[in-house]
Scaffold this active site. Structure first.
Site, PDB file in Angstrom:
ATOM      1  N   LYS A 113       0.838  -1.201   0.000  1.00 38.81           N
ATOM      2  CA  LYS A 113       0.000   0.000   0.000  1.00 38.81           C
ATOM      3  C   LYS A 113       0.875   1.254   0.000  1.00 38.81           C
ATOM      4  CE  LYS A 113      -3.298  -0.059   3.006  1.00 38.81           C
ATOM      5  NZ  LYS A 113      -4.083   0.045   4.243  1.00 38.81           N
ATOM      6  N   LYS A 125       3.469  -1.906  11.599  1.00 35.99           N
ATOM      7  CA  LYS A 125       2.161  -1.934  12.238  1.00 35.99           C
ATOM      8  C   LYS A 125       2.374  -2.285  13.702  1.00 35.99           C
ATOM      9  CE  LYS A 125      -2.136  -1.286  10.813  1.00 35.99           C
ATOM     10  NZ  LYS A 125      -2.581  -0.284   9.825  1.00 35.99           N
ATOM     11  N   ASP A 165      -5.341   3.506  14.055  1.00 37.80           N
ATOM     12  CA  ASP A 165      -6.050   2.418  13.396  1.00 37.80           C
ATOM     13  C   ASP A 165      -7.261   2.133  14.277  1.00 37.80           C
ATOM     14  OD1 ASP A 165      -6.198  -0.884  12.798  1.00 37.80           O
ATOM     15  OD2 ASP A 165      -5.695   0.332  11.058  1.00 37.80           O
ATOM     16  N   SER A 380      -1.021  10.753   5.744  1.00 32.44           N
ATOM     17  CA  SER A 380      -0.055  10.632   6.840  1.00 32.44           C
ATOM     18  C   SER A 380       1.344  10.992   6.350  1.00 32.44           C
ATOM     19  CB  SER A 380      -0.054   9.209   7.400  1.00 32.44           C
ATOM     20  OG  SER A 380      -1.111   8.995   8.300  1.00 32.44           O
TER      21      SER A 380
END
Length: 449
Positions: A113, A125, A165, A380
């Site tokens: 992504k 993450k 998230d 972001s």
């Protein structure tokens, strides 16, 4: 061929009992297998195996005190997956379901992504098995402070830049940022999704939802169609869903369904700006179930979770924006039989592999999350740029930038389709192959590190 088959088998065996991670890896492997067959140097350099192996996984204990004075213990994580294109970048998820498999799958998806955005972003993450629901602001603050007391050692503006998230919004980012600033005695853009008055960016809350609808717009343009008057379903009722609905209304679409963990709403009259404001009020301010929406609008019907799901409603376009594997093959069949023409993913891996296969075979336009929900990380990345520059862009300028990035991602997919002789509108394989080649080439250029 035996060697290529062994690649996937080896990755699965090295990561046992991680079904979400296996699912993400298998999807990309199936896409890039023709590339690996034709590019022997990729195989010789073991680039696929290296991309699947996190550069670093940090797991740590998070101890905090609740409002009753009792000590609670959670587990925190940061998966630093790949830094070939830039500092690790990806969100934090605070949810009871969080485990290493889920975070590795999310970090793996983030590689591709982030590569598609065209921005200098690596992939990571993180999060914790902590549930902010039902917690007081004080409890959430103490948890965030405890999480950052460990994580600050591993992040930084040019090292790893987390964002929000599921379960991590501006409140949580604020507590995390304040703790980092206190420990390091530095005001730097170490987190994105910050408040506008303290280093944040316009359009960050809207970015994923807006970007999703921009991408759907470009997909429909390829078949000489628009979103105007299209009947749409949007699963979820959080940040991504709310702003996807907002942008759909701006495009002239008719949104007749949305959902949360308690069930779904069917409103045949369609959403309006006033109804959307009320939805934001009950979800963001009052943190209530969407059943309160049906209590307020006679045209809306609430169906509790477990009876049936939102995908039983007829629609032209569907936007799954809730969580992974929320839409299975039966849902895909029902949607297609009810007239579905487009499905674009707002969540990460919300469709099961069988659902994706069915959509691809049935010629429904399918937008994979790596491409269609990249708007959030794109803005972001722009927030990081603004922090480094020490100046901020207007909301109008950022929306233009977001639309350009989503258009560029769409065009990159079309270019990859043409270059690799893929089937028309095969966005899934195009996104995977285009992003893989970019990251693999960067890794190859930087040597065996």
């Amino acid at each position: 061929m035996a060697t290529l088959n062994q690649i996937l088998k080896s990755v699965i065996e090295k990561n046992p009992n991680e079904p979400e991670f296996h699912q993400a890896v298998e999807e990309v492997f199936d896409s890039v297998l023709p590339v690996l067959k034709n590019q022997r140097d990729y195989v010789d350099a073991r680039l696929f195996e290296r991309i699947c192996e996190p550069e670093r996984i940090v797991s740590f204990r998070v101890c905090w005190t609740d409002d009753r004075g009792q000590v609670q213990v959670n587990r925190g994580y940061r998966v630093q997956m790949n830094s070939a294109l830039g500092p690790y970048k990806g969100g934090l998820r605070f949810h009871p379901s969080v485990n290493q498999s889920i975070l590795k799958f999310l970090a793996f998806e983030q590689i591709f992504k982030n590569a598609l955005t065209g921005l200098p972003l690596g992939a990571g993450k993180g999060g914790a098995d902590f549930d902010p629901k039902g917690k007081s602001d004080g409890e959430v603050m103490r948890f965030c402070q405890a999480w950052m007391m460990e994580a600050y050692r591993h992040i930084g503006h040019f090292t790893d830049v987390p964002a929000g998230d599921i379960g991590v919004g501006e409140r949580e980012i604020g507590y995390l940022f304040g703790t980092y600033k206190k420990i390091q005695n530095e005001f730097q853009g170490v987190l994105t999704g910050k408040g506008l008055d303290w280093g944040g960016s316009f359009l960050r809350p809207e970015a994923t939802g807006y970007g999703l609808i921009h991408f759907a717009h470009f997909m429909l343009t390829e078949v000489d169609a628009t979103l105007e008057n299209k009947v749409c379903l949007v699963s979820g009722a959080g940040n991504v869903s709310q702003f996807a609905i907002e942008k759909l209304l701006q495009e002239g679409a008719k949104v007749v369904g949305f959902s949360d963990s308690t069930g779904f709403i069917h409103d045949p009259d369609g959403m309006t700006e006033d109804k959307l404001r009320f939805l934001k009020k009950i979800k963001n301010g009052q943190r209530k179930s969407i059943s309160a929406f049906a209590d307020n609008y006679k045209s809306a019907v609430f169906t509790p979770a477990g009876e049936k799901n939102i995908w039983t409603l007829p629609a032209d376009c569907a936007f799954p924006c809730a969580t992974q594997n929320e839409l299975d093959e039966n849902d895909a069949k029902t949607l297609q039989e009810n007239g579905l023409t487009l499905l674009a993913e707002g969540a990460n891996m919300p469709c099961t592999p069988k659902a994706i296969n069915y959509l691809q075979r049935s010629k429904v336009l399918y937008g994979p999350g790596k491409a269609s929900n990249a708007g959030g990380v794109a803005v972001s990345g722009l927030e990081m740029t603004q922090n480094r520059m020490g100046r901020y862009w207007s909301k109008q300028d950022l929306e233009k930038e977001l639309r350009i990035i989503m258009k560029d991602i769409h065009e990159k997919c079309l270019e990859t389709i043409a270059t690799h002789g893929l089937t028309d509108q095969d966005y899934l394989n195009a996104a995977n192959i285009g992003a893989f080649e970019k990251v693999a080439n960067a890794m190859n250029a930087q040597g065996t590190v």
